[in-house]
Design an enzyme around this catalytic site. Structure first.
Site, PDB file in Angstrom:
ATOM      1  N   SER A  66       5.870   6.339  -0.660  1.00 25.70           N
ATOM      2  CA  SER A  66       7.202   5.673  -0.892  1.00 25.70           C
ATOM      3  C   SER A  66       7.725   5.276   0.530  1.00 25.70           C
ATOM      4  O   SER A  66       8.844   5.201   0.415  1.00 25.70           O
ATOM      5  CB  SER A  66       8.209   6.641  -1.559  1.00 25.70           C
ATOM      6  N   ARG A  67       7.093   5.040   1.514  1.00 21.15           N
ATOM      7  CA  ARG A  67       7.639   4.497   2.820  1.00 21.15           C
ATOM      8  C   ARG A  67       8.362   5.870   3.171  1.00 21.15           C
ATOM      9  O   ARG A  67       8.953   5.640   4.385  1.00 21.15           O
ATOM     10  CB  ARG A  67       8.525   3.430   2.545  1.00 21.15           C
ATOM     11  N   LEU A  68       8.209   6.831   2.766  1.00 26.67           N
ATOM     12  CA  LEU A  68       9.008   7.963   3.757  1.00 26.67           C
ATOM     13  C   LEU A  68       7.966   8.711   4.674  1.00 26.67           C
ATOM     14  O   LEU A  68       7.695  10.075   4.516  1.00 26.67           O
ATOM     15  CB  LEU A  68       9.464   9.187   2.473  1.00 26.67           C
ATOM     16  N   HIS A  69       7.762   7.899   5.532  1.00 24.69           N
ATOM     17  CA  HIS A  69       6.563   8.341   6.576  1.00 24.69           C
ATOM     18  C   HIS A  69       7.179   9.297   7.551  1.00 24.69           C
ATOM     19  O   HIS A  69       8.383   9.593   7.707  1.00 24.69           O
ATOM     20  CB  HIS A  69       6.431   6.964   7.324  1.00 24.69           C
ATOM     21  N   PHE A  83       0.884  -1.339  -0.017  1.00 21.15           N
ATOM     22  CA  PHE A  83       0.027  -0.014  -0.113  1.00 21.15           C
ATOM     23  C   PHE A  83       0.989   1.248  -0.020  1.00 21.15           C
ATOM     24  O   PHE A  83       1.850   1.392   0.672  1.00 21.15           O
ATOM     25  CB  PHE A  83      -0.911   0.000   1.304  1.00 21.15           C
TER      26      PHE A  83
END
Ligand SMILES: Cc1cc2nc3c(=O)[nH]c(=O)nc-3n(C[C@H](O)[C@H](O)[C@H](O)COP(=O)(O)O)c2cc1C
Length: 208
Positions: free
Chosen positions: A186-189, A5
């Site tokens: 892009s998982r750069l939370h 996701f």
């Protein structure tokens, strides 16, 4: 188990986060409630026993008093016994619809008995009797035993008011650490954490 996701629902800016994490906790809880997130008050609480074995379970966040998070349970349960040996606990709230997670660490203690009494009085009668009937976390022979216990206490209270069992009441978790996590692309939370030292909160951003 391999679905992927992307997280796009919001963002957390250091400048926009309050100095006091309880303000942000309150804002996130109110937002989750307003957005109709089902079971938004369900939080995982981790405790550990005398052998340092950690265990978790879901409980309902019922109140926030003086910046501490309150839940109600049986003091003789597994978690209750753990808490007697180690008052350091951790909490996790996760709302997938908002792509948000809150992680909390703190010290736990019982709330004032008056607070437990007031909450117990508000509970439906069935739940009040259930608190007497269920010796939470203890082994029981079968389902029938539980239902018989319920009937036993229904008879015992005989339509009259149900008193709060001494072994049932509230715990309050007083946090010294918070992390607010907002899913990003892009998982750069975004991760903003707060640590408390000598009554002062310090904010930091963590890498995702
Ligand atoms: C959504 C949900 C909410 C729950 N809320 C509570 C609660 O508020 N208090 C409680 O004692 N148990 C609650 N439970 C049950 C606990 O997860 C757990 O089974 C129980 O407290 C015994 O845990 P223990 O053996 O670790 O003490 C809830 C479970 C779920 C799934």
């Amino acid at each position: 188990m391999k679905e992927r996701f992307d997280f796009v629902k919001g963002q957390l800016n250091m400048q926009e986060t309050p100095e006091d994490p309880s303000v942000l906790l309150d804002a996130w809880l109110k937002n989750a409630q307003a957005k109709g997130i089902s079971e938004y008050q369900a939080m995982v609480v981790a405790t550990s026993d005398r052998k340092n074995q950690v265990s978790t379970r879901v409980v309902y966040l019922r109140d926030i008093i003086a910046d501490g998070l309150v839940f109600y349970t049986n003091f003789n349960s597994k978690k209750g016994l753990d808490i007697e040996t180690n008052c350091d606990v951790a909490i996790n709230l996760f709302w997938k619809e908002l792509e948000q997670q809150i992680r909390i660490q703190g010290a736990i203690k019982k709330v004032n008995p008056d607070v437990s009494d007031a909450y117990f009085r508000e509970r439906p009668r069935e739940s009040q009797i259930g608190a007497w009937a269920s010796d939470q976390s203890k082994e029981i022979p079968n389902r029938d035993y539980l239902e018989k216990q319920l009937i036993r206490y229904q008879k015992e209270f005989d339509g009259g008011p149900v008193s709060r069992p001494e072994h049932w009441g509230g715990y309050i978790v007083v946090p010294h650490y918070f992390e607010f996590w907002q899913g990003r692309k892009s998982r750069l939370h975004d991760r903003i954490c707060y640590s408390k030292k000598k009554d002062v909160w310090t904010k930091r951003r963590l890498a995702p």
